[in-house]
Scaffold this motif. Structure first.
Motif, PDB file in Angstrom:
ATOM      1  N   PRO A 547      22.607   1.763  23.486  1.00 18.89           N
ATOM      2  CA  PRO A 547      21.209   1.419  23.198  1.00 18.89           C
ATOM      3  C   PRO A 547      21.044  -0.066  22.865  1.00 18.89           C
ATOM      4  CG  PRO A 547      21.808   3.466  22.116  1.00 18.89           C
ATOM      5  CD  PRO A 547      23.069   2.917  22.694  1.00 18.89           C
ATOM      6  N   ASN A 548      20.051  -0.733  23.465  1.00 24.07           N
ATOM      7  CA  ASN A 548      19.793  -2.160  23.256  1.00 24.07           C
ATOM      8  C   ASN A 548      18.806  -2.334  22.102  1.00 24.07           C
ATOM      9  OD1 ASN A 548      19.485  -4.903  23.441  1.00 24.07           O
ATOM     10  ND2 ASN A 548      18.284  -4.867  25.329  1.00 24.07           N
ATOM     11  N   VAL A 549      19.284  -2.934  21.007  1.00 23.05           N
ATOM     12  CA  VAL A 549      18.435  -3.130  19.835  1.00 23.05           C
ATOM     13  C   VAL A 549      18.252  -4.617  19.541  1.00 23.05           C
ATOM     14  CG1 VAL A 549      19.050  -0.904  18.832  1.00 23.05           C
ATOM     15  CG2 VAL A 549      20.452  -2.912  18.330  1.00 23.05           C
ATOM     16  N   SER A 550      18.672  -5.508  20.428  1.00 27.19           N
ATOM     17  CA  SER A 550      18.620  -6.959  20.201  1.00 27.19           C
ATOM     18  C   SER A 550      17.185  -7.426  19.994  1.00 27.19           C
ATOM     19  CB  SER A 550      19.243  -7.694  21.395  1.00 27.19           C
ATOM     20  OG  SER A 550      19.179  -9.091  21.214  1.00 27.19           O
ATOM     21  N   GLY A 551      16.972  -8.168  18.869  1.00 25.97           N
ATOM     22  CA  GLY A 551      15.658  -8.721  18.584  1.00 25.97           C
ATOM     23  C   GLY A 551      14.733  -7.780  17.852  1.00 25.97           C
ATOM     24  N   LEU A 552      15.130  -6.505  17.647  1.00 21.14           N
ATOM     25  CA  LEU A 552      14.269  -5.546  16.957  1.00 21.14           C
ATOM     26  C   LEU A 552      14.400  -5.712  15.450  1.00 21.14           C
ATOM     27  CD1 LEU A 552      14.954  -2.288  19.015  1.00 21.14           C
ATOM     28  CD2 LEU A 552      13.133  -3.972  19.345  1.00 21.14           C
ATOM     29  N   SER A 553      13.407  -5.196  14.742  1.00 23.02           N
ATOM     30  CA  SER A 553      13.531  -5.140  13.290  1.00 23.02           C
ATOM     31  C   SER A 553      14.551  -4.071  12.932  1.00 23.02           C
ATOM     32  CB  SER A 553      12.181  -4.822  12.661  1.00 23.02           C
ATOM     33  OG  SER A 553      11.797  -3.492  12.979  1.00 23.02           O
ATOM     34  N   ALA A 554      14.994  -4.058  11.683  1.00 22.83           N
ATOM     35  CA  ALA A 554      15.998  -3.073  11.255  1.00 22.83           C
ATOM     36  C   ALA A 554      15.473  -1.649  11.405  1.00 22.83           C
ATOM     37  CB  ALA A 554      16.406  -3.349   9.809  1.00 22.83           C
ATOM     38  N   THR A 555      14.201  -1.420  11.057  1.00 23.13           N
ATOM     39  CA  THR A 555      13.615  -0.069  11.161  1.00 23.13           C
ATOM     40  C   THR A 555      13.529   0.372  12.616  1.00 23.13           C
ATOM     41  OG1 THR A 555      12.328  -0.415   9.149  1.00 23.13           O
ATOM     42  CG2 THR A 555      11.590   1.336  10.640  1.00 23.13           C
ATOM     43  N   GLU A 556      13.085  -0.539  13.488  1.00 21.06           N
ATOM     44  CA  GLU A 556      12.981  -0.200  14.914  1.00 21.06           C
ATOM     45  C   GLU A 556      14.361   0.108  15.497  1.00 21.06           C
ATOM     46  OE1 GLU A 556       9.114  -2.988  16.127  1.00 21.06           O
ATOM     47  OE2 GLU A 556      11.157  -3.814  16.195  1.00 21.06           O
TER      48      GLU A 556
END
Length: 673
Positions: A547-556
């Motif tokens: 899963p790509n979480v780069s640039g998201l907030s911690a909650t997202e």
């Protein structure tokens, strides 16, 4: 264990307590003996495992499970297990001895049972199964052979050799266990079952008690299995007068093909049967009334008979006697009171023919001769008719005995026997045994796995019966599974003759999700070119890209990880600088190098770009200061010409010495002479 060794078991005293007297039965996993408990002075049954199964861990576990399952059940309708032990390396169980017959033997004697008998036996069986289900077990082998009818009227269910803990997805493993005639559709199609599997087997057994036959029959076991999976069990009333609408409903309810439409367990069926009894369903009578210890019992074949209807032959034989009695006892008219006693006059006796009808008196010798001729002609016709009847009957009997159904022989039950025993049974039945080796995934090597014609089939005398001796499962080619979807792989596994045993893991490998990455055998090793028939196969699937979480907030980022079926563990969180991700945003997931569905992950949170302190170059000559700043990764700026740089010194810098800035930042140099 050979036949000789099993016979040597007789006469032994096990554990200094159980003296074995005689062999009384043979089971799928062991031989059953009659023994004396020398300590308590009572008769017991001892079940010893077949020696050829001792080295098989799965059979040992099942044998031990039988003891544990039955020992945990405390119900009057379950055969009690008292003890267990080892004779050398052969395990044995000590069980309650139930003198009497099995339900199978009762069906052989009576063909079919009365409604009262079927209800009484059903209530007892359901009581035992209910106790098992409430204790967390399913029996898995409910059939007439495992229902015991004691001489004193008790009814018990036994042989928990296939029992196991019950849940909503109990699997049979590599093979379907139990008797094919009583297997539920879900066992046939998916190899899984729960307490509703026992309910289905009970429904089949109730049908057989009422009708005398099993609902599904075929030449091969696979035919019967197919019918279980694709046909509904018919109403028993279609072929049995004993089946009421309530019993029809009970059979159809307990044998519904969809397990969701079946009662959840035997407790519910037992409650329904008692409701029917309270509502007036045939009140049960005792199947085997007690006549005292040691008595020999005969089953009451007319348990519910109330009226006997005489056939035509009986009526014909009684009628003449009744008519004659009426004629003899015809009253004489009484004389009027006060009258004299009169002697009755003799009436003229008229001649009668052979059938008692009045015959006119011949008026001449010619007429009398004609009458005599008529009598002789009638007698001759009767004699000729009787002779014809005798001749036809003799011919019919001869045809029936030598050419018709009377000449047919029944193929004996030989499945599960050793070859010598099976051959002897076939020979004793007037048939010719022919032995051949056959692969079979469910029957232990060395035992008869199949017979053709099938057991219980009626065939002419001297017919050859082909006996298949199991040599274990066949070795089958393994199809290519890698690259297929999970559904395609599961279908191909089944079609190739193997058992799909589930998904072991799903790996985030960057490929297409739900694609097979690897396939393994029962020992967890990669599959080779060949594998044993019905052997279990497990799969490893791709879960797609990480899963790509780069640039998201911690909650997202946390929500993305959870939606990908990953577990979030905040203790795995860490920080790192990033030139591209602003401070406080997520750079990536933190966890194992190779992530699988269900793994725990944390977050790598950005602290922004990495900063470096500006070196202190105050007082240095301009050239030396420029060199030191460049080595530190900064870009020095000065307005001093190249020729004068060795003549001036650095007065200050901007940014000042010690201030942290990004690598490559410009640093202005002030100077003084």
């Amino acid at each position: 264990m050979s036949a000789v060794n099993r016979d040597q078991f007789i006469g032994k005293t096990l554990d200094g307590r159980y003296h074995v007297r005689a062999r009384i039965a043979r089971g799928g996993m062991g031989m059953v003996y009659l023994a004396d408990d020398l300590r308590l002075g009572r008769r017991v049954a001892v079940k010893a495992m077949h020696a050829h199964l001792v080295d098989d861990d799965s059979f040992l576990r099942r044998f031990e499970k039988e003891a544990q399952a039955a020992a945990r059940l405390n119900d009057q309708n379950v055969v009690n297990v008292f003890d267990q032990g080892l004779d050398g390396d052969v395990p044995y169980l000590v069980m309650e001895y139930v003198p009497g017959i099995t339900l199978r033997e009762l069906l052989k004697q009576q063909k079919r049972l009365t409604a009262a008998q079927a209800i009484e036996i059903s209530e007892a069986v359901l009581s035992g199964l209910s106790a098992a289900h409430q204790a967390g077990f399913i029996h898995r082998d409910v059939k007439p052979e495992n229902v015991f009818l004691a001489d004193d009227g008790r009814i018990k269910i036994g042989d928990f050799g296939l029992a196991r803990a019950a849940n909503n997805n109990t699997t049979t493993g590599q093979a379907l266990l139990g008797t094919i005639a009583y297997l539920s559709p879900e066992l046939v199609t998916r190899g899984v079952g729960d307490t509703r599997t026992d309910v289905y087997a009970f429904g089949i057994m109730l049908y057989e008690m009422l009708t005398g036959v099993q609902p599904f029959r075929g030449e091969q076991a696979v035919q019967v299995a197919y019918m279980h999976a694709h046909q509904d069990v018919p109403k028993p009333s279609l072929i049995s007068r004993e089946a009421s609408p309530e019993l029809d409903e009970l059979v159809r309810w307990t044998t519904a093909r969809d397990p969701e439409k079946r009662p959840r367990d035997a407790t519910i069926v037992l409650a329904r049967m008692r409701e029917l009894l309270d509502g007036g369903l045939h009140a049960p009578t005792r199947v085997l009334p007690s006549d005292g210890p040691g008595s020999t019992r005969k089953l009451d074949l007319n348990a519910t008979a109330a009226t006997t209807v005489l056939g035509a032959t009986a009526v014909t034989s009684v009628a003449p006697a009744a008519v004659a009695a009426a004629a003899v006892q015809e009253p004489t008219p009484a004389a009027p009171a006060g009258s004299k006693k009169q002697t009755p006059k003799k009436k003229a006796t008229k001649p009668r023919d052979d059938e008692g009808r009045l015959q006119p008196v011949a008026q001449s010798p010619i007429e009398r001769a004609q009458a005599l001729q008529r009598k002789r002609s009638k007698r001759g016709a009767i004699v000729a008719a009787i002779a014809l009847i005798i001749t036809v009957a003799a011919g019919a009997i001869s045809w029936y005995t030598f050419q018709g159904p009377g000449a047919l022989k029944t193929v004996p039950q030989v499945l599960g026997l050793e070859p010598e025993q099976a051959s002897n049974a076939v020979t004793a039945a007037g048939l010719i045994p022919e032995l051949a080796d056959c692969t079979n995934p469910t029957v232990a090597p060395g035992l008869i796995s199949d017979a053709s014609p099938a057991p219980d089939t009626r065939v002419p005398a001297d017919t050859t019966v082909k006996l298949c001796q199991s040599i274990g499962p066949a070795s089958l080619p393994v199809p290519t599974l890698v690259g297929l979807s999970s559904a395609e792989a599961e279908k191909l596994i089944t079609e190739a003759g193997f058992t799909f045993d589930g998904i072991t893991s799903e790996v985030f490998d960057g490929g297409v999700a739900d694609t097979v990455l690897a396939a393994f055998d029962a020992d967890g090793n990669p599959l080779g070119a060949e594998y044993r028939e019905q052997g279990p196969i497990t799969l490893v699937l791709s879960a797609g890209p990480v899963p790509n979480v780069s640039g998201l907030s911690a909650t997202e980022a946390k929500n993305v990880a959870l939606s990908a079926k990953l577990n979030f563990d905040e203790s795995l969180n860490s920080e790192a600088s990033s030139e591209d991700i602003e401070s406080g945003r997520v750079i990536a997931l933190a966890g194992a190098e190779t992530l699988r569905v269900g793994d725990s992950v944390g977050l790598i949170i950005s602290t922004g770009p990495e900063l470096f302190a500006v070196p202190d170059v105050t007082g240095l000559r301009m050239n030396e200061a420029i060199k030191r700043l460049e080595e530190a990764g900064f870009k020095p700026l000065t307005g001093v010409p190249q020729a004068l740089r060795n003549a001036v010194h650095v007065k200050d810098t901007k940014p000042a010495a010690g201030e942290k800035v990004r690598a490559g930042s410009e640093v202005e140099l002030g100077f003084e002479l």
